[in-house]
Design a protein around this motif. Structure first.
Motif, mmCIF file in Angstrom:
data_model
loop_
_atom_site.group_PDB
_atom_site.id
_atom_site.type_symbol
_atom_site.label_atom_id
_atom_site.label_comp_id
_atom_site.label_asym_id
_atom_site.label_seq_id
_atom_site.Cartn_x
_atom_site.Cartn_y
_atom_site.Cartn_z
ATOM 1 N N PRO A 144 -8.124 -3.891 13.693
ATOM 2 C CA PRO A 144 -8.250 -4.150 15.134
ATOM 3 C C PRO A 144 -6.963 -4.684 15.769
ATOM 4 C CG PRO A 144 -10.182 -4.977 13.981
ATOM 5 C CD PRO A 144 -9.176 -4.593 12.943
ATOM 6 N N ALA A 145 -6.219 -5.513 15.010
ATOM 7 C CA ALA A 145 -4.974 -6.052 15.556
ATOM 8 C C ALA A 145 -3.940 -4.955 15.747
ATOM 9 C CB ALA A 145 -4.429 -7.121 14.609
ATOM 10 N N VAL A 146 -3.852 -4.023 14.810
ATOM 11 C CA VAL A 146 -2.912 -2.901 14.940
ATOM 12 C C VAL A 146 -3.333 -2.008 16.110
ATOM 13 C CG1 VAL A 146 -2.070 -0.805 13.821
ATOM 14 C CG2 VAL A 146 -2.210 -2.934 12.522
ATOM 15 N N GLN A 147 -4.609 -1.731 16.216
ATOM 16 C CA GLN A 147 -5.106 -0.860 17.289
ATOM 17 C C GLN A 147 -4.909 -1.478 18.670
ATOM 18 O OE1 GLN A 147 -9.140 -0.299 15.914
ATOM 19 N NE2 GLN A 147 -8.617 1.619 14.855
ATOM 20 N N ALA A 148 -4.873 -2.816 18.709
ATOM 21 C CA ALA A 148 -4.734 -3.503 20.003
ATOM 22 C C ALA A 148 -3.312 -3.468 20.551
ATOM 23 C CB ALA A 148 -5.187 -4.954 19.874
ATOM 24 N N TRP A 151 -10.796 -7.534 4.646
ATOM 25 C CA TRP A 151 -10.016 -8.234 5.655
ATOM 26 C C TRP A 151 -9.234 -7.235 6.512
ATOM 27 C CZ3 TRP A 151 -4.818 -8.432 6.732
ATOM 28 C CH2 TRP A 151 -4.436 -9.383 7.693
ATOM 29 N N CYS A 152 -8.659 -6.226 5.885
ATOM 30 C CA CYS A 152 -7.937 -5.206 6.643
ATOM 31 C C CYS A 152 -8.854 -4.488 7.631
ATOM 32 C CB CYS A 152 -7.286 -4.199 5.700
ATOM 33 S SG CYS A 152 -5.855 -4.822 4.792
ATOM 34 N N GLU A 153 -10.073 -4.171 7.187
ATOM 35 C CA GLU A 153 -11.038 -3.513 8.069
ATOM 36 C C GLU A 153 -11.415 -4.412 9.247
ATOM 37 O OE1 GLU A 153 -12.160 -0.523 8.092
ATOM 38 O OE2 GLU A 153 -12.020 0.309 6.060
ATOM 39 N N ASP A 154 -11.667 -5.687 8.955
ATOM 40 C CA ASP A 154 -12.208 -6.604 9.962
ATOM 41 C C ASP A 154 -11.147 -7.198 10.878
ATOM 42 O OD1 ASP A 154 -14.626 -6.155 8.710
ATOM 43 O OD2 ASP A 154 -14.668 -8.094 7.673
ATOM 44 N N VAL A 155 -9.937 -7.413 10.349
ATOM 45 C CA VAL A 155 -8.932 -8.188 11.085
ATOM 46 C C VAL A 155 -7.663 -7.388 11.374
ATOM 47 C CG1 VAL A 155 -7.526 -10.288 11.089
ATOM 48 C CG2 VAL A 155 -9.815 -10.317 10.044
ATOM 49 N N LEU A 156 -7.050 -6.822 10.321
ATOM 50 C CA LEU A 156 -5.765 -6.155 10.517
ATOM 51 C C LEU A 156 -5.907 -4.885 11.368
ATOM 52 C CD1 LEU A 156 -2.745 -6.028 9.940
ATOM 53 C CD2 LEU A 156 -3.281 -4.715 7.853
ATOM 54 N N ILE A 198 4.367 -2.893 11.065
ATOM 55 C CA ILE A 198 3.385 -2.053 10.377
ATOM 56 C C ILE A 198 3.025 -0.863 11.250
ATOM 57 C CG2 ILE A 198 0.959 -1.958 9.676
ATOM 58 C CD1 ILE A 198 1.316 -4.782 8.519
ATOM 59 N N LYS A 199 2.794 -1.115 12.546
ATOM 60 C CA LYS A 199 2.403 -0.021 13.435
ATOM 61 C C LYS A 199 3.577 0.889 13.798
ATOM 62 C CE LYS A 199 -0.113 1.135 17.615
ATOM 63 N NZ LYS A 199 -1.107 0.669 18.602
ATOM 64 N N GLU A 200 4.721 0.282 14.092
ATOM 65 C CA GLU A 200 5.839 1.064 14.632
ATOM 66 C C GLU A 200 6.711 1.701 13.559
ATOM 67 O OE1 GLU A 200 7.912 -1.530 17.269
ATOM 68 O OE2 GLU A 200 6.254 -1.639 18.711
ATOM 69 N N SER A 252 -2.562 1.297 4.009
ATOM 70 C CA SER A 252 -2.420 2.718 4.336
ATOM 71 C C SER A 252 -3.774 3.403 4.399
ATOM 72 C CB SER A 252 -1.540 3.408 3.289
ATOM 73 O OG SER A 252 -0.248 2.851 3.245
ATOM 74 N N ASP A 253 -4.614 3.101 3.425
ATOM 75 C CA ASP A 253 -5.933 3.722 3.364
ATOM 76 C C ASP A 253 -6.791 3.305 4.550
ATOM 77 O OD1 ASP A 253 -7.807 5.385 2.054
ATOM 78 O OD2 ASP A 253 -8.813 3.637 1.210
ATOM 79 N N VAL A 254 -6.777 2.019 4.877
ATOM 80 C CA VAL A 254 -7.615 1.522 5.970
ATOM 81 C C VAL A 254 -7.121 2.029 7.320
ATOM 82 C CG1 VAL A 254 -8.307 -0.572 7.215
ATOM 83 C CG2 VAL A 254 -8.403 -0.515 4.712
ATOM 84 N N LEU A 255 -5.806 2.031 7.518
ATOM 85 C CA LEU A 255 -5.264 2.473 8.809
ATOM 86 C C LEU A 255 -5.179 3.983 8.935
ATOM 87 C CD1 LEU A 255 -2.327 -0.061 9.399
ATOM 88 C CD2 LEU A 255 -4.715 -0.227 10.147
ATOM 89 N N GLY A 256 -5.238 4.675 7.804
ATOM 90 C CA GLY A 256 -5.141 6.128 7.846
ATOM 91 C C GLY A 256 -3.737 6.627 8.132
ATOM 92 N N THR A 257 -2.732 5.818 7.803
ATOM 93 C CA THR A 257 -1.337 6.194 8.005
ATOM 94 C C THR A 257 -0.486 5.517 6.942
ATOM 95 O OG1 THR A 257 0.454 6.293 9.661
ATOM 96 C CG2 THR A 257 -0.827 4.263 9.578
ATOM 97 N N PRO A 258 0.590 6.145 6.486
ATOM 98 C CA PRO A 258 1.379 5.547 5.396
ATOM 99 C C PRO A 258 2.030 4.227 5.809
ATOM 100 C CG PRO A 258 1.894 7.877 5.664
ATOM 101 C CD PRO A 258 1.077 7.491 6.846
ATOM 102 N N VAL A 259 1.878 3.228 4.962
ATOM 103 C CA VAL A 259 2.528 1.928 5.151
ATOM 104 C C VAL A 259 3.135 1.534 3.812
ATOM 105 C CG1 VAL A 259 2.222 -0.517 5.684
ATOM 106 C CG2 VAL A 259 0.970 1.218 6.997
ATOM 107 N N ARG A 260 4.395 1.092 3.832
ATOM 108 C CA ARG A 260 5.081 0.706 2.605
ATOM 109 C C ARG A 260 5.541 -0.748 2.687
ATOM 110 N NH1 ARG A 260 9.769 2.726 2.150
ATOM 111 N NH2 ARG A 260 9.943 3.607 4.243
ATOM 112 N N TYR A 261 5.657 -1.343 1.521
ATOM 113 C CA TYR A 261 6.240 -2.681 1.423
ATOM 114 C C TYR A 261 7.706 -2.547 1.060
ATOM 115 C CZ TYR A 261 7.629 -7.153 -0.590
ATOM 116 O OH TYR A 261 8.301 -8.313 -0.892
ATOM 117 N N ARG A 262 8.559 -3.356 1.702
ATOM 118 C CA ARG A 262 9.981 -3.353 1.384
ATOM 119 C C ARG A 262 10.418 -4.779 1.042
ATOM 120 N NH1 ARG A 262 13.846 -0.651 5.635
ATOM 121 N NH2 ARG A 262 12.844 1.209 4.727
#
Length: 297
Positions: A292-296, A285-290, A158-160, A219-229
């Motif tokens: 922070p995990a991506v930012q870490a 859940w994305c705000e609270d859990v995902l 998701i991040k990379e 995408s909205d929560v992280l502020g960057t495009p994320v797609r499902y494949r």
């Protein structure tokens, strides 16, 4: 006395925290007690070992009023029966022998659907429920849908890469629930001494979402495009085999995913109670859990 199995796992530790906060006597079964926080080791009685071991569960269930049963994953099991009923059988015998009054477990949706007979992990989980219920205990099976927290397994892509993957169709509506909501329901039941009989409690989360819907929210929560494949089942099989999963467990996973694609989780009609029992939205859940995990990373 309330016994909690898998107390260091994602759901188990949240159940444990809630039960300890209520001030009730707690006993935990842990393979490695060193993984328990020091505060837990000070407040809870610890039985070391696997809760699939007859001697361990005999020590743990002696004098127990209620048990939280959570099956640990066994990706290398030779069969689904070994991984589910086989692992649980010593505990079921101990429940009967020591007169455990109430048991709460984490199970799956799908009972009484045309797909339940060949739904891999779900079929095996339902058989495990029947084994526990057959001991005569009062029993609540928390029939959970897919876990929001499973997305955490794909934090790195998701991040990379701005991608996450699965075999399910991108527009297939899914029921998804946060593990913290499952833990809250489990703890409430463990602390309540009044219920009897057998019942399944469907835990659906507050909304149905497709993977495309989830990608838009991420995408909205992280502020960057994320797609499902969507990936072919064969690609998933190859990945799981590369991680050492046995052929039987791979097939169990694939059968479950195919059943879900074909409507395994759809039989339960959503009611307002489902949002009350499992209120955490995927966005929250994305705000609270995902996030922070991506930012870490």
């Amino acid at each position: 006395m309330i016994v909690i199995t898998a107390p260091t796992g994602n759901i188990g530790h949240q159940v444990l925290d809630r039960v300890l906060a209520a001030g009730r006597p707690v006993r935990v079964v842990a393979r490695d007690p060193a993984k328990l926080p020091a505060g837990v080791r000070e407040r809870a009685e610890v039985v070391q070992g696997s809760h699939g071991d007859a001697k361990v569960v005999a020590r743990a269930f002696d004098g127990a009023d209620a048990v939280f049963w959570l099956l640990p994953p066994d990706p290398r099991a030779a069969s689904l029966d070994d991984a589910f009923e086989g692992f649980t059988r010593p505990a079921a015998e101990a429940m009967r022998r020591f007169g455990v009054k109430r048991v709460v477990d984490v199970s799956a949706l799908g009972r009484d659907t045309p797909h339940a007979a060949k739904a891999g992990f779900v079929t095996a989980s339902l058989a495990m429920d029947d084994l526990i219920a057959g001991t005569g205990v009062a029993f609540r099976a928390l029939a959970a849908s897919g876990f929001m927290d499973n997305v955490l397994r794909q934090v790195q892509p998701i991040k990379e890469q701005g991608l996450f993957f699965d075999v399910v169709s991108p527009d297939r509506g899914l029921r998804i629930v946060a593990t913290r909501d499952i833990a809250a329901v489990a703890a409430r039941l463990l602390l309540d001494e009044t219920w009897t009989g057998r019942e399944e409690i469907p835990l659906l989360g507050p909304e149905d979402l497709s993977y495309d819907d989830m990608a838009a929210t991420i995408s909205d929560v992280l502020g960057t495009p994320v797609r499902y494949r969507q990936i072919p089942a064969g690609a998933l099989e190859e990945r799981l085999a590369g991680r050492g999963m046995s052929a039987a467990m791979i097939q169990g996973m694939l059968d479950m995913m195919e059943a879900k694609e074909n409507g395994l989780d759809d039989a339960i009609a959503r009611t307002p109670q489902h949002a009350i029992d499992t209120p955490t939205s995927f966005r929250q859940w994305c705000e609270d859990v995902l996030k922070p995990a991506v930012q870490a990373l």
